[in-house]
Design a protein around this motif. Structure first.
Motif, PDB file in Angstrom:
ATOM      1  N   GLY A 114     -41.683 -80.008 -10.265  1.00 45.84           N
ATOM      2  CA  GLY A 114     -42.197 -81.355 -10.520  1.00 45.84           C
ATOM      3  C   GLY A 114     -43.509 -81.339 -11.287  1.00 45.84           C
ATOM      4  O   GLY A 114     -44.187 -82.369 -11.400  1.00 45.84           O
ATOM      5  N   ARG A 117     -45.618 -84.204 -13.159  1.00 41.72           N
ATOM      6  CA  ARG A 117     -45.006 -85.519 -12.936  1.00 41.72           C
ATOM      7  C   ARG A 117     -45.552 -86.194 -11.691  1.00 41.72           C
ATOM      8  O   ARG A 117     -45.827 -85.559 -10.685  1.00 41.72           O
ATOM      9  CB  ARG A 117     -43.501 -85.352 -12.731  1.00 41.72           C
ATOM     10  CG  ARG A 117     -42.727 -85.753 -13.950  1.00 41.72           C
ATOM     11  CD  ARG A 117     -41.274 -85.921 -13.648  1.00 41.72           C
ATOM     12  NE  ARG A 117     -40.896 -87.326 -13.716  1.00 41.72           N
ATOM     13  CZ  ARG A 117     -39.657 -87.739 -13.507  1.00 41.72           C
ATOM     14  NH1 ARG A 117     -38.705 -86.911 -13.183  1.00 41.72           N
ATOM     15  NH2 ARG A 117     -39.385 -89.035 -13.606  1.00 41.72           N
ATOM     16  N   THR A 118     -45.673 -87.513 -11.780  1.00 40.50           N
ATOM     17  CA  THR A 118     -46.097 -88.269 -10.617  1.00 40.50           C
ATOM     18  C   THR A 118     -44.872 -88.854  -9.940  1.00 40.50           C
ATOM     19  O   THR A 118     -43.975 -89.365 -10.608  1.00 40.50           O
ATOM     20  CB  THR A 118     -47.028 -89.414 -11.034  1.00 40.50           C
ATOM     21  OG1 THR A 118     -48.167 -88.840 -11.677  1.00 40.50           O
ATOM     22  CG2 THR A 118     -47.496 -90.236  -9.848  1.00 40.50           C
ATOM     23  N   ALA A 119     -44.852 -88.758  -8.609  1.00 40.99           N
ATOM     24  CA  ALA A 119     -43.758 -89.372  -7.852  1.00 40.99           C
ATOM     25  C   ALA A 119     -44.348 -90.327  -6.824  1.00 40.99           C
ATOM     26  O   ALA A 119     -45.260 -89.956  -6.086  1.00 40.99           O
ATOM     27  CB  ALA A 119     -42.928 -88.309  -7.154  1.00 40.99           C
ATOM     28  N   VAL A 121     -43.542 -92.019  -3.517  1.00 39.11           N
ATOM     29  CA  VAL A 121     -42.557 -92.024  -2.439  1.00 39.11           C
ATOM     30  C   VAL A 121     -42.932 -93.190  -1.531  1.00 39.11           C
ATOM     31  O   VAL A 121     -43.980 -93.197  -0.903  1.00 39.11           O
ATOM     32  CB  VAL A 121     -42.537 -90.696  -1.662  1.00 39.11           C
ATOM     33  CG1 VAL A 121     -41.480 -90.741  -0.570  1.00 39.11           C
ATOM     34  CG2 VAL A 121     -42.267 -89.529  -2.611  1.00 39.11           C
ATOM     35  N   LEU A 150     -41.589 -82.968  -2.130  1.00 44.69           N
ATOM     36  CA  LEU A 150     -41.931 -83.150  -3.539  1.00 44.69           C
ATOM     37  C   LEU A 150     -43.301 -82.571  -3.868  1.00 44.69           C
ATOM     38  O   LEU A 150     -43.483 -81.962  -4.924  1.00 44.69           O
ATOM     39  CB  LEU A 150     -41.833 -84.627  -3.939  1.00 44.69           C
ATOM     40  CG  LEU A 150     -40.433 -85.260  -3.888  1.00 44.69           C
ATOM     41  CD1 LEU A 150     -40.462 -86.681  -4.450  1.00 44.69           C
ATOM     42  CD2 LEU A 150     -39.391 -84.451  -4.644  1.00 44.69           C
ATOM     43  N   TYR A 155     -44.841 -81.831  -7.666  1.00 43.36           N
ATOM     44  CA  TYR A 155     -45.111 -83.218  -8.072  1.00 43.36           C
ATOM     45  C   TYR A 155     -46.486 -83.631  -7.579  1.00 43.36           C
ATOM     46  O   TYR A 155     -46.947 -83.163  -6.536  1.00 43.36           O
ATOM     47  CB  TYR A 155     -44.109 -84.192  -7.430  1.00 43.36           C
ATOM     48  CG  TYR A 155     -42.740 -84.180  -8.031  1.00 43.36           C
ATOM     49  CD1 TYR A 155     -42.410 -85.053  -9.068  1.00 43.36           C
ATOM     50  CD2 TYR A 155     -41.766 -83.307  -7.562  1.00 43.36           C
ATOM     51  CE1 TYR A 155     -41.142 -85.049  -9.620  1.00 43.36           C
ATOM     52  CE2 TYR A 155     -40.498 -83.293  -8.106  1.00 43.36           C
ATOM     53  CZ  TYR A 155     -40.189 -84.168  -9.139  1.00 43.36           C
ATOM     54  OH  TYR A 155     -38.941 -84.160  -9.680  1.00 43.36           O
ATOM     55  N   VAL A 157     -47.842 -86.449  -5.731  1.00 41.26           N
ATOM     56  CA  VAL A 157     -47.142 -87.463  -4.932  1.00 41.26           C
ATOM     57  C   VAL A 157     -48.085 -88.558  -4.440  1.00 41.26           C
ATOM     58  O   VAL A 157     -49.191 -88.280  -3.989  1.00 41.26           O
ATOM     59  CB  VAL A 157     -46.449 -86.793  -3.721  1.00 41.26           C
ATOM     60  CG1 VAL A 157     -45.859 -87.830  -2.771  1.00 41.26           C
ATOM     61  CG2 VAL A 157     -45.366 -85.833  -4.188  1.00 41.26           C
ATOM     62  N   LEU A 333     -41.713 -91.165 -11.230  1.00 40.28           N
ATOM     63  CA  LEU A 333     -40.480 -91.153 -10.432  1.00 40.28           C
ATOM     64  C   LEU A 333     -40.720 -92.063  -9.220  1.00 40.28           C
ATOM     65  O   LEU A 333     -41.771 -91.973  -8.589  1.00 40.28           O
ATOM     66  CB  LEU A 333     -40.205 -89.716  -9.976  1.00 40.28           C
ATOM     67  CG  LEU A 333     -39.060 -89.486  -9.002  1.00 40.28           C
ATOM     68  CD1 LEU A 333     -37.722 -89.631  -9.716  1.00 40.28           C
ATOM     69  CD2 LEU A 333     -39.158 -88.096  -8.377  1.00 40.28           C
ATOM     70  N   VAL A 335     -39.260 -93.323  -5.591  1.00 36.48           N
ATOM     71  CA  VAL A 335     -38.272 -93.101  -4.530  1.00 36.48           C
ATOM     72  C   VAL A 335     -38.496 -94.143  -3.432  1.00 36.48           C
ATOM     73  O   VAL A 335     -39.607 -94.274  -2.926  1.00 36.48           O
ATOM     74  CB  VAL A 335     -38.442 -91.690  -3.912  1.00 36.48           C
ATOM     75  CG1 VAL A 335     -37.392 -91.437  -2.846  1.00 36.48           C
ATOM     76  CG2 VAL A 335     -38.399 -90.613  -4.989  1.00 36.48           C
ATOM     77  N   GLN A 363     -35.083 -92.524 -13.173  1.00 26.36           N
ATOM     78  CA  GLN A 363     -36.402 -92.520 -12.532  1.00 26.36           C
ATOM     79  C   GLN A 363     -36.395 -93.226 -11.192  1.00 26.36           C
ATOM     80  O   GLN A 363     -37.413 -93.299 -10.521  1.00 26.36           O
ATOM     81  CB  GLN A 363     -37.384 -93.329 -13.384  1.00 26.36           C
ATOM     82  CG  GLN A 363     -37.946 -92.644 -14.548  1.00 26.36           C
ATOM     83  CD  GLN A 363     -38.639 -93.676 -15.417  1.00 26.36           C
ATOM     84  OE1 GLN A 363     -38.032 -94.230 -16.321  1.00 26.36           O
ATOM     85  NE2 GLN A 363     -39.904 -93.955 -15.135  1.00 26.36           N
ATOM     86  N   TYR A 501     -33.429 -84.812  -2.629  1.00 31.71           N
ATOM     87  CA  TYR A 501     -34.123 -85.698  -1.679  1.00 31.71           C
ATOM     88  C   TYR A 501     -33.456 -85.595  -0.306  1.00 31.71           C
ATOM     89  O   TYR A 501     -33.148 -86.605   0.334  1.00 31.71           O
ATOM     90  CB  TYR A 501     -34.110 -87.155  -2.171  1.00 31.71           C
ATOM     91  CG  TYR A 501     -34.531 -87.267  -3.605  1.00 31.71           C
ATOM     92  CD1 TYR A 501     -35.877 -87.198  -3.947  1.00 31.71           C
ATOM     93  CD2 TYR A 501     -33.598 -87.396  -4.626  1.00 31.71           C
ATOM     94  CE1 TYR A 501     -36.274 -87.256  -5.271  1.00 31.71           C
ATOM     95  CE2 TYR A 501     -33.985 -87.448  -5.956  1.00 31.71           C
ATOM     96  CZ  TYR A 501     -35.313 -87.378  -6.274  1.00 31.71           C
ATOM     97  OH  TYR A 501     -35.707 -87.434  -7.582  1.00 31.71           O
TER      98      TYR A 501
END
Ligand code: ARG
Length: 562
Positions: A114, A117-119, A121, A150, A155, A157, A333, A335, A363, A501
């Motif tokens: 990851g 990248r920013t996720a 959640v 993640l 990532y 997160v 991303l 979630v 995404q 996931y």
């Protein structure tokens, strides 16, 4: 140290290139039977198809060029069936791997999938002035594990709690409080949220007899949306009581958030969304309400504004994701861990967001959890037969104190978490206390117990001044067991759990590892292992480390005694 999979992939690419088979995408799997080695690939078969060659012949050439190089990684390479290639890893590789675990410690299993990248959640997301339900508990537990997976996978997160703090229900809450409530009694009540929920239940019972109550509620919500001070005051009071209760639960569960951008945060951001929907010709008026229709009626229409002008849950979700993309970048991303009963809703939402050009579908991820039932069916706030979550948590702790009162909290809460995480999240759960705390089955306490056993062996070794071998060279004396095989697989299990996931892969793995270690412990004396004690201690410390890393990913504690 590079994993066997990465090394093998490189070795295979090199061998394929030698045969002038470039750009072949192949599988590299763990065969189910040990006799077929540690990894098997279909690479030769795929390449043979491309080049119109005999697969067995091509496999033979590939194997030949691999063997020529005498890789330390490999003990044996075999051709099976029409052209599969089976790889047997060397003892040296496994033993080096075990030492690597000791070196990498808490980082063993991390990856960079990851990176950059920013996720976001988003999980838990309970509703104000309503009980924190078992569904919200599932979301809290599963979402927390996904966030951990993640971050472990590189990532950056952001954990977000999308509180249900806006909507027509606040109209009902205000009417109920004004008609039948007493603010002093509320403030003095032992459980103010329960007081509010009881009023809400009463509202529904009374509204069946007197439908004008619904109109009053709608009117109050419109006033709230227009910023009426009295409506806002009551709303704020509900928020504060609920937040105080949620904070206690999160503390008990050891779960935290980076932000709590509840639905109300998007109150002033919905106008733009409605405007965009209309400008792009995506939404149409129908009987006063505003709806998005899908081509070929792929999904039912998606309402974004009610006929009285009020916004909805959906309007707030659109505004939320618009805001997220604007704030955290075009390829963030997102979630959402939300009950599986909202699956259709999220499909509609993702479709609309894509049409609006906010995000690409890749995404957007909805991880849905199934229902958890105690034997007597689903719970509903409206009917008021709610199970209070705090009671469930306290009961878990109290039951776990039968193992060891000193770690009752770690074990009780851990047991609840593991029970929610051990199967695919979308599956329903029938909740049975005896399974949740079963020391002999696939349970949190069993994994924690195995961890405590491993650390206690290590402690005893220290007392006896036995030391761990950092390296082991007398490979001929060693037998590589299931424990070494499993230890080597941890990073790929984590990677799979993160990309799908799906924290349950981590649970299945931990259960296998715990069973393998307990079997090893029964057959292989560790402290009295003579010359082998040093290596066995090294292996034990690697097992302890991996169990702990796995438990941490699940949001569980790893107590050293049980
Ligand atoms: N508060 C909602 C509920 O309890 C869940 C919110 C989920 N998140 C979202 N973005 N819709 O059902």
């Amino acid at each position: 140290m590079k994993s066997a999979r990465d090394q093998l992939t490189a070795i295979l690419h090199e061998a394929l290139a030698k045969q002038e088979c470039d750009l072949v995408s192949f599988t590299l799997e763990h065969p189910t039977q040990h006799a077929h080695g540690d990894f098997a690939t279909n690479a030769a078969m795929i390449a043979a198809q491309q080049k119109n060659q005999n697969p067995h012949e091509l496999a033979t050439k590939i194997v030949h060029s691999i063997l020529e190089k005498k890789h330390e990684l490999l003990d044996k390479v075999e051709i099976a069936g029409p052209g599969f290639i089976n790889f047997f890893l060397s003892k040296k590789y496994f033993v080096d791997r075990v030492s690597t675990i000791r070196k990498e410690g808490e980082s063993y299993g991390k990856s960079h999938i990851g990176k950059g990248r920013t996720a976001i959640v988003e999980f838990s997301s309970p509703n104000i002035a309503k009980p924190f339900t078992i569904g919200h508990l599932r979301s809290t537990i599963i979402g927390d594990a996904i966030a951990r997976l993640l971050s472990f996978s590189g990532y950056s997160v952001l954990r977000d709690n999308h509180l249900g703090d806006w909507g027509t229900q606040f109209g009902k809450q205000i009417v109920a409080l004004k008609l039948w409530g007493d603010e002093d009694a509320l403030a003095k009540s032992e459980n103010p949220v329960k007081y509010l929920v009881d009023l809400y239940v009463k509202f529904h019972a009374e509204a069946e007899k007197d439908p004008t109550l619904e109109d009053q509620a709608r009117a109050w919500f419109v006033r709230l949306e227009q910023g009426d001070p009295e409506a806002k005051r009551i709303w704020k009071m509900c928020v504060d009581w609920s937040m105080a209760q949620f904070a206690k639960l999160y503390e008990l569960l050891h779960v935290s958030f980076d932000m709590m951008l509840g639905e109300s945060f998007f109150e002033d951001k919905m106008g733009e969304v409605l405007q965009e929907l209309q400008n792009k010709g995506l939404a149409k008026e129908s009987e006063g309400a505003l709806l998005v229709f899908f081509e070929n009626e792929k999904y039912p229409p998606f309402m974004v504004r009610k006929k009285d002008g009020a916004t909805l849950y959906s309007t707030r979700d659109l505004a939320t994701d618009r805001y997220r993309v604007q704030t955290w970048g075009k390829d963030v991303l997102i979630v959402n861990e939300v009950g599986a009963e909202q699956t259709l809703y999220f499909r509609q939402l993702f479709e609309v967001e894509e049409k609006l050009g906010y995000v690409k579908k890749s995404q957007r991820v909805h991880v849905g959890h199934g229902m958890l039932r105690f034997k007597d069916g689903k719970m509903s706030t409206r009917k008021g037969n709610t199970i209070w979550l705090e009671d469930v948590l306290q009961e878990a702790i109290q039951r776990a104190s039968s193992f060891n009162p000193k770690v009752a909290k770690e074990v009780g809460i851990g047991a609840l978490k593991y029970n929610d995480l051990k199967r695919e999240s979308s599956k329903d759960v029938v909740f049975v206390w005896d399974d949740v705390l079963n020391l002999k089955g696939n349970s949190g306490p069993y994994i924690q117990y195995t961890y405590a056993r491993a650390t206690s062996v290590l402690k005893k070794a220290k007392e006896k001044e036995l030391s761990i071998s950092e390296k082991y060279d007398r490979l001929q004396d060693l037998e590589i067991t299931q424990v070494e095989h499993l230890l080597e697989q941890f990073p790929e299990v984590v990677e799979r759990a993160a990309t799908e996931y799906a924290p349950h892969h981590v649970c299945t793995y931990l259960f296998d590892l715990a069973q393998a270690f307990n079997a090893y412990y029964a057959d292989h004396p560790i402290l009295s292992g003579g010359d082998l004690a040093g290596y066995r201690l090294l292996l034990t410390s690697a097992v302890a480390q991996v169990l702990k890393n796995g438990l941490t990913l699940l949001g569980m504690q790893a107590p050293e005694v049980m």
